[in-house]
Design an enzyme around this catalytic site. Structure first.
Site, PDB file in Angstrom:
ATOM      1  N   HIS A  29      -2.514  -4.066  35.912  1.00 43.91           N
ATOM      2  CA  HIS A  29      -2.130  -2.687  35.577  1.00 43.91           C
ATOM      3  C   HIS A  29      -1.570  -2.032  36.833  1.00 43.91           C
ATOM      4  O   HIS A  29      -2.296  -1.405  37.594  1.00 43.91           O
ATOM      5  CB  HIS A  29      -3.348  -1.930  35.035  1.00 43.91           C
ATOM      6  N   HIS A 209      -1.402   1.738  26.949  1.00 48.81           N
ATOM      7  CA  HIS A 209      -2.331   2.709  27.531  1.00 48.81           C
ATOM      8  C   HIS A 209      -3.001   3.443  26.364  1.00 48.81           C
ATOM      9  O   HIS A 209      -2.317   3.909  25.452  1.00 48.81           O
ATOM     10  CB  HIS A 209      -1.586   3.736  28.379  1.00 48.81           C
ATOM     11  N   GLU A 212      -7.235   6.921  28.108  1.00 53.36           N
ATOM     12  CA  GLU A 212      -7.281   7.410  29.492  1.00 53.36           C
ATOM     13  C   GLU A 212      -7.609   8.898  29.395  1.00 53.36           C
ATOM     14  O   GLU A 212      -8.689   9.334  29.773  1.00 53.36           O
ATOM     15  CB  GLU A 212      -5.926   7.175  30.190  1.00 53.36           C
ATOM     16  N   ASP A 290      -2.948   0.820  39.245  1.00 52.89           N
ATOM     17  CA  ASP A 290      -2.157   1.783  38.455  1.00 52.89           C
ATOM     18  C   ASP A 290      -0.897   2.235  39.209  1.00 52.89           C
ATOM     19  O   ASP A 290       0.178   1.689  38.974  1.00 52.89           O
ATOM     20  CB  ASP A 290      -3.019   2.981  38.032  1.00 52.89           C
ATOM     21  N   ASP A 291      -1.027   3.242  40.068  1.00 55.12           N
ATOM     22  CA  ASP A 291       0.112   3.759  40.841  1.00 55.12           C
ATOM     23  C   ASP A 291      -0.331   3.894  42.295  1.00 55.12           C
ATOM     24  O   ASP A 291      -0.612   4.999  42.772  1.00 55.12           O
ATOM     25  CB  ASP A 291       0.537   5.122  40.271  1.00 55.12           C
TER      26      ASP A 291
HETATM   27  N1  HPA Z   1      -0.904   6.719  32.498  1.00 59.79           N
HETATM   28  C1  HPA Z   1       0.163   6.887  31.718  1.00 59.79           C
HETATM   29  N2  HPA Z   1       1.394   6.682  32.150  1.00 59.79           N
HETATM   30  C2  HPA Z   1       1.577   6.265  33.409  1.00 59.79           C
HETATM   31  C3  HPA Z   1       0.520   6.079  34.254  1.00 59.79           C
HETATM   32  C4  HPA Z   1      -0.800   6.307  33.769  1.00 59.79           C
HETATM   33  O1  HPA Z   1      -1.828   6.150  34.460  1.00 59.79           O
HETATM   34  N3  HPA Z   1       1.033   5.672  35.439  1.00 59.79           N
HETATM   35  C5  HPA Z   1       2.369   5.617  35.293  1.00 59.79           C
HETATM   36  N4  HPA Z   1       2.706   5.980  34.061  1.00 59.79           N
HETATM   37 ZN    ZN Z   2      -1.037   3.103  34.002  1.00 57.62          ZN
END
Ligand code: HPA
Ligand code: ZN
Length: 352
Positions: A29, A209, A212, A290-291
């Site tokens: 991810h 996703h 979250e 993630d990012d």
């Molecule tokens: N959630 C949803 N979209 C996204 C995310 C995330 O954590 N990171 C980059 N796009």
């Molecule tokens: Zn993500």
């Protein structure tokens, strides 16, 4: 749950940081656009003559104080505006792959958001060729395997997703699967039922996703309507005991991203993160970044923070490392090889 081939009590908590560093792992991810560090954003802006609404690297980094997913996405899409040419996509992905290699990531399944680029007039082939060049270099020079997963932006229409799929099909051999990301609230999985059904017919692997920021019902509809094989994030499943039992029974993997969850205020602090409950419920949870350029670190930083903060032991560490390969889309021979390497690493630490 499988029994570890070593005695977890023989590995003290103090050894966990070195073990995390040494152990091979898969990252499942990671949004490649979320690996764009502020320094590279500024370098690419200059190279491409793109103007940014921030005066300096420091000013941009100072803006990374997020209150929720949307507040992050607004800055994340602005950062991606510097990506125009093949070389830009290659430089971004190569920077990530070198960092992943330094964290002993042996296999990475990488998300990318083509609509973020095609909406700015960048041809999807530029994206595929740039990312592909970096992935090929990682295989050759680092021995790191990769696979690309094309994500549809859920705040856009299903029609737009279908158009993106059409543009991507000439590059079918460059990606293995489809994901669903961007603003979750108000954009349930059902919105993409038809395009995911088409992707399934095409033999693409499916993830999304869900859970979250969105409710547990979104996890259920990702499974039942989109028929995904993995859930990205998924932490809100814990609000529905029957859903947790289902995820555990079916070993549906969750790609959990601890630093992301804290930065986007899904949990107020790492101490409140519920990863231990997920593992103890028998779920195939994995740890991911993630990012990483926006959330304070790459995959090993995520591991280090959870082990520093949560009541996790070497048995949990082993489970997480194994889960990353169990949940990955690699072939069975590679999976067996990676799982054996994980076991070897833990045995070595238990014998030390
Ligand atoms: N959630 C949803 N979209 C996204 C995310 C995330 O954590 N990171 C980059 N796009
Ligand atoms: Zn993500």
């Amino acid at each position: 749950m499988t029994t570890p081939p070593f005695d977890p009590a023989r590995i003290p908590r103090e050894a966990l940081p070195a073990l995390v560093q040494a152990c091979p792992k898969a990252e499942l991810h990671i949004h490649i656009e979320g690996s764009l560090e502020p320094e590279l954003i500024f370098a690419l802006a200059q190279r491409n003559g793109v103007s940014l609404p921030y005066a300096s690297v420091e000013a941009l980094r100072a803006a990374y104080a997020f209150t929720d997913l949307q507040s992050f996405l607004d800055i994340y899409y602005a950062g991606a505006s510097v990506l125009l040419h093949e070389r830009d996509f290659e430089d971004m992905a190569w920077a990530y792959l070198q960092r992943a290699h330094a964290d002993h990531v042996a296999h990475a399944e990488i998300f990318f958001d083509p609509q973020t680029h095609t909406a700015r007039g960048v041809d999807i082939g530029v994206v595929f060729r740039g990312l592909g060049a970096a992935c090929e270099r990682a295989r050759r020079e680092l021995g790191l395997s990769t696979a690309l997963i094309l994500c549809f932006l859920r705040h856009l229409s299903e029609e737009d997703a279908f158009a993106t799929l059409e543009q991507a099909l000439p590059y079918r051999e460059h990606f293995i699967g489809i994901g669903l990301d961007s603003s979750e609230r108000g954009h349930p999985p059902e919105k993409f039922a038809r395009v995911f059904a088409r992707c399934r017919e095409l033999g693409l692997r499916l993830v999304a996703h869900a859970g979250e920021e969105g409710p547990p019902a979104y996890i259920e509809s990702a499974l039942d309507v989109l028929r995904v094989e993995r859930i990205d994030h998924g932490v809100r499943c814990l609000e529905d005991a029957a859903l947790v039992r289902r995820l555990a029974r079916d070993r549906v993997p969750l790609t959990v991203c601890p630093l992301s969850n804290v930065k986007l205020c899904v949990y107020p602090q790492m101490a409140q993160h519920r990863l231990v409950e997920l593992l103890d419920a028998g779920l195939c949870a994995t740890v991911n970044s993630d990012d990483p350029a926006y959330f304070g670190g790459y995959v090993n930083r995520n591991f280090l923070e959870i082990f520093a903060t949560l009541p996790l032991d070497a048995g949990h560490a082993w489970q997480l490392m194994r889960n990353s390969f169990e949940a990955s889309f690699i072939d069975e021979a590679a999976r067996a090889r990676h799982l054996a390497a994980v076991d070897d690493c833990f045995r070595r630490f238990a014998a030390a």
